[in-house]
Design an enzyme around this catalytic site. Structure first.
Site, PDB file in Angstrom:
ATOM      1  N   ARG A 149      -1.829  -5.774  14.611  1.00 52.68           N
ATOM      2  CA  ARG A 149      -2.898  -5.079  14.245  1.00 52.68           C
ATOM      3  C   ARG A 149      -3.984  -5.990  13.988  1.00 52.68           C
ATOM      4  O   ARG A 149      -5.073  -5.861  14.520  1.00 52.68           O
ATOM      5  CB  ARG A 149      -2.708  -4.174  13.169  1.00 52.68           C
ATOM      6  CG  ARG A 149      -1.970  -2.754  13.378  1.00 52.68           C
ATOM      7  CD  ARG A 149      -1.533  -2.167  12.072  1.00 52.68           C
ATOM      8  NE  ARG A 149      -2.294  -1.807  11.467  1.00 52.68           N
ATOM      9  CZ  ARG A 149      -1.984  -1.596   9.866  1.00 52.68           C
ATOM     10  NH1 ARG A 149      -0.976  -1.627   9.432  1.00 52.68           N
ATOM     11  NH2 ARG A 149      -3.302  -1.142   9.248  1.00 52.68           N
ATOM     12  N   ARG A 196       0.800  -1.257   0.161  1.00 53.69           N
ATOM     13  CA  ARG A 196       0.104   0.076  -0.039  1.00 53.69           C
ATOM     14  C   ARG A 196       0.913   1.364   0.007  1.00 53.69           C
ATOM     15  O   ARG A 196       1.771   1.516   0.468  1.00 53.69           O
ATOM     16  CB  ARG A 196      -0.940  -0.005   1.153  1.00 53.69           C
ATOM     17  CG  ARG A 196      -1.499   1.460   1.251  1.00 53.69           C
ATOM     18  CD  ARG A 196      -2.835   1.271   2.324  1.00 53.69           C
ATOM     19  NE  ARG A 196      -2.319   0.875   3.732  1.00 53.69           N
ATOM     20  CZ  ARG A 196      -3.290   0.906   4.660  1.00 53.69           C
ATOM     21  NH1 ARG A 196      -4.511   0.924   4.504  1.00 53.69           N
ATOM     22  NH2 ARG A 196      -2.565   0.462   6.047  1.00 53.69           N
TER      23      ARG A 196
HETATM   24  P1  AP5 Z   1      -7.447   0.152   2.421  1.00 55.11           P
HETATM   25  O1  AP5 Z   1      -8.675   0.838   1.768  1.00 55.11           O
HETATM   26  O2  AP5 Z   1      -6.297   1.207   2.558  1.00 55.11           O
HETATM   27  O3  AP5 Z   1      -7.746  -0.574   3.462  1.00 55.11           O
HETATM   28  P2  AP5 Z   1      -8.209  -0.432   4.977  1.00 55.11           P
HETATM   29  O4  AP5 Z   1      -9.156  -1.386   5.542  1.00 55.11           O
HETATM   30  O5  AP5 Z   1      -8.869   1.063   5.119  1.00 55.11           O
HETATM   31  O6  AP5 Z   1      -6.815  -0.477   5.872  1.00 55.11           O
HETATM   32  P3  AP5 Z   1      -6.290   0.300   7.099  1.00 55.11           P
HETATM   33  O7  AP5 Z   1      -4.867  -0.132   7.328  1.00 55.11           O
HETATM   34  O8  AP5 Z   1      -6.527   1.598   6.851  1.00 55.11           O
HETATM   35  O9  AP5 Z   1      -6.822  -0.413   8.311  1.00 55.11           O
HETATM   36  P4  AP5 Z   1      -6.860  -0.259   9.885  1.00 55.11           P
HETATM   37  O10 AP5 Z   1      -8.173  -0.376  10.502  1.00 55.11           O
HETATM   38  O11 AP5 Z   1      -5.542  -0.899  10.379  1.00 55.11           O
HETATM   39  O12 AP5 Z   1      -6.287   1.240  10.046  1.00 55.11           O
HETATM   40  P5  AP5 Z   1      -6.581   2.808  10.533  1.00 55.11           P
HETATM   41  O13 AP5 Z   1      -6.135   4.041   9.704  1.00 55.11           O
HETATM   42  O14 AP5 Z   1      -8.189   2.644  10.745  1.00 55.11           O
HETATM   43  O15 AP5 Z   1      -6.778  -1.108   1.375  1.00 55.11           O
HETATM   44  C1  AP5 Z   1      -5.360  -1.474   1.715  1.00 55.11           C
HETATM   45  C2  AP5 Z   1      -4.801  -1.858   0.553  1.00 55.11           C
HETATM   46  O16 AP5 Z   1      -5.398  -2.661  -0.286  1.00 55.11           O
HETATM   47  C3  AP5 Z   1      -4.585  -0.460  -0.251  1.00 55.11           C
HETATM   48  O17 AP5 Z   1      -3.329  -0.684  -0.992  1.00 55.11           O
HETATM   49  C4  AP5 Z   1      -5.708  -0.772  -1.599  1.00 55.11           C
HETATM   50  O18 AP5 Z   1      -5.227  -0.221  -2.788  1.00 55.11           O
HETATM   51  C5  AP5 Z   1      -5.774  -2.176  -1.496  1.00 55.11           C
HETATM   52  N1  AP5 Z   1      -7.086  -2.681  -1.915  1.00 55.11           N
HETATM   53  C6  AP5 Z   1      -8.385  -2.058  -1.238  1.00 55.11           C
HETATM   54  N2  AP5 Z   1      -9.411  -3.055  -1.648  1.00 55.11           N
HETATM   55  C7  AP5 Z   1      -8.832  -3.912  -2.456  1.00 55.11           C
HETATM   56  C8  AP5 Z   1      -9.511  -5.005  -3.247  1.00 55.11           C
HETATM   57  N3  AP5 Z   1     -10.871  -5.301  -3.354  1.00 55.11           N
HETATM   58  N4  AP5 Z   1      -8.715  -5.772  -4.124  1.00 55.11           N
HETATM   59  C9  AP5 Z   1      -7.510  -5.510  -4.103  1.00 55.11           C
HETATM   60  N5  AP5 Z   1      -6.939  -4.719  -3.532  1.00 55.11           N
HETATM   61  C10 AP5 Z   1      -7.507  -3.760  -2.478  1.00 55.11           C
HETATM   62  O19 AP5 Z   1      -6.201   2.853  11.961  1.00 55.11           O
HETATM   63  C11 AP5 Z   1      -4.628   2.831  12.178  1.00 55.11           C
HETATM   64  C12 AP5 Z   1      -4.200   3.026  13.492  1.00 55.11           C
HETATM   65  O20 AP5 Z   1      -4.849   4.155  14.359  1.00 55.11           O
HETATM   66  C13 AP5 Z   1      -4.814   1.632  14.486  1.00 55.11           C
HETATM   67  O21 AP5 Z   1      -3.806   0.573  14.304  1.00 55.11           O
HETATM   68  C14 AP5 Z   1      -5.120   2.353  15.650  1.00 55.11           C
HETATM   69  O22 AP5 Z   1      -3.657   2.454  16.445  1.00 55.11           O
HETATM   70  C15 AP5 Z   1      -5.382   3.723  15.411  1.00 55.11           C
HETATM   71  N6  AP5 Z   1      -6.931   3.862  15.634  1.00 55.11           N
HETATM   72  C16 AP5 Z   1      -7.875   4.084  14.334  1.00 55.11           C
HETATM   73  N7  AP5 Z   1      -9.014   4.302  14.880  1.00 55.11           N
HETATM   74  C17 AP5 Z   1      -8.932   3.677  16.189  1.00 55.11           C
HETATM   75  C18 AP5 Z   1     -10.063   3.801  17.225  1.00 55.11           C
HETATM   76  N8  AP5 Z   1     -11.381   3.722  16.756  1.00 55.11           N
HETATM   77  N9  AP5 Z   1      -9.653   3.228  18.488  1.00 55.11           N
HETATM   78  C19 AP5 Z   1      -8.517   3.178  18.851  1.00 55.11           C
HETATM   79  N10 AP5 Z   1      -7.482   3.416  17.905  1.00 55.11           N
HETATM   80  C20 AP5 Z   1      -7.607   3.851  16.665  1.00 55.11           C
HETATM   81 MG    MG Z   2      -7.978   2.840   6.229  1.00 49.79          MG
END
Ligand code: AP5
Ligand code: MG
Length: 215
Positions: A172, A128
């Site tokens: 994660r 990504r």
């Molecule tokens: P993408 O769309 O980026 O996936 P995503 O589900 O958004 O993945 P994230 O890594 O953003 O999820 P996350 O929940 O770990 O992170 P977040 O930012 O929320 O797609 C991923 C890749 O796959 C891309 O390259 C895309 O092009 C590709 N792709 C997508 N769909 C595809 C398909 N259908 N086929 C093929 N390829 C595809 O959180 C980050 C951190 O923040 C957490 O670890 C935590 O520390 C903190 N945090 C965030 N929210 C909270 C909360 N509510 N409470 C406490 N801590 C929090």
């Molecule tokens: Mg995301």
């Protein structure tokens, strides 16, 4: 329309939230995106969040709920609705959200659980890249930019997230199973859950979401 997208890291929540925004005008609210902009802006919240995010751990419930509540209660979001991406992620966050929405008489329409196997998640996160300016999401194999290292939409440089390292990704996933899988079950018990197969290509996932929501 008020939706939650729930699913493990890398399942495609951000990708689908962007499609729902550009095609249906729904407003995405991603806790991860908000934390990363606080980190970039060097705020106290950003410093605190970064100390958890870099290890793949959850940011504490109190500050996370406060940060999201401020946005959910805003006039703009009350009018436009929302797609929550990455929140709620614990039962405590889900209960706080349920109470808030009840008080505001703004019930949820659906909770979409996007599901794939862990090996798919690991390969998606390993390739990504994101745009430093507009946030467009790319993948080295599935969705490469036309010019290497630069965004197709706004020509700004791309970056790799600091939590997309193999060990952090594994942590994660563990944190997701322990804390967030129960949130999925919570909304299933409330009759709000729609399960979507996230292993399909992004267009097919989008169609399945739109079908599940009934729009
Ligand atoms: P993408 O769309 O980026 O996936 P995503 O589900 O958004 O993945 P994230 O890594 O953003 O999820 P996350 O929940 O770990 O992170 P977040 O930012 O929320 O797609 C991923 C890749 O796959 C891309 O390259 C895309 O092009 C590709 N792709 C997508 N769909 C595809 C398909 N259908 N086929 C093929 N390829 C595809 O959180 C980050 C951190 O923040 C957490 O670890 C935590 O520390 C903190 N945090 C965030 N929210 C909270 C909360 N509510 N409470 C406490 N801590 C929090
Ligand atoms: Mg995301």
């Amino acid at each position: 329309m008020r939706l939650i997208l729930i699913g493990p890291p890398g399942v495609g929540k951000g990708t689908q939230a962007a499609l729902l925004e550009s095609r249906l005008g729904l407003k995405p609210l991603s806790s991860g995106v908000i934390f990363r902009s606080e980190i970039d802006a060097d705020t106290d919240l950003g410093h605190l969040a970064n100390s958890y995010i870099k290890r793949g751990e959850l940011v504490p419930n109190g500050v996370t709920i406060e940060m999201m509540a401020k946005r959910i209660r805003s006039e703009e979001v009350r009018k436009a609705g929302f797609i929550l991406d990455g929140f709620p992620r614990t039962i405590r966050q889900a209960e706080a959200l349920d109470t808030m929405l009840l008080e505001m008489a703004m019930p949820l329409d659906k909770v979409i659980s996007i599901e794939v196997d862990d090996d798919v998640v690991i390969s998606r996160l390993s390739g990504r890249m994101g745009c430093t300016k507009c946030g467009e999401i790319y993948h080295s194999i599935n969705k490469p930019p036309k010019r290497e290292g630069y965004c197709d939409k706004c020509n700004s440089p791309l970056f790799v997230r600091s939590d997309d390292q193999p060990e952090t990704i594994r942590e994660r996933l563990r944190v997701f199973r322990e804390n967030t899988a129960p949130v999925r079950d919570h909304y299933q018990a409330l009759g709000l859950l729609e399960v979507v197969d996230g292993s399909q290509d992004p267009e097919a996932v989008y169609e399945a979401i739109v079908d599940g929501v009934g729009i």
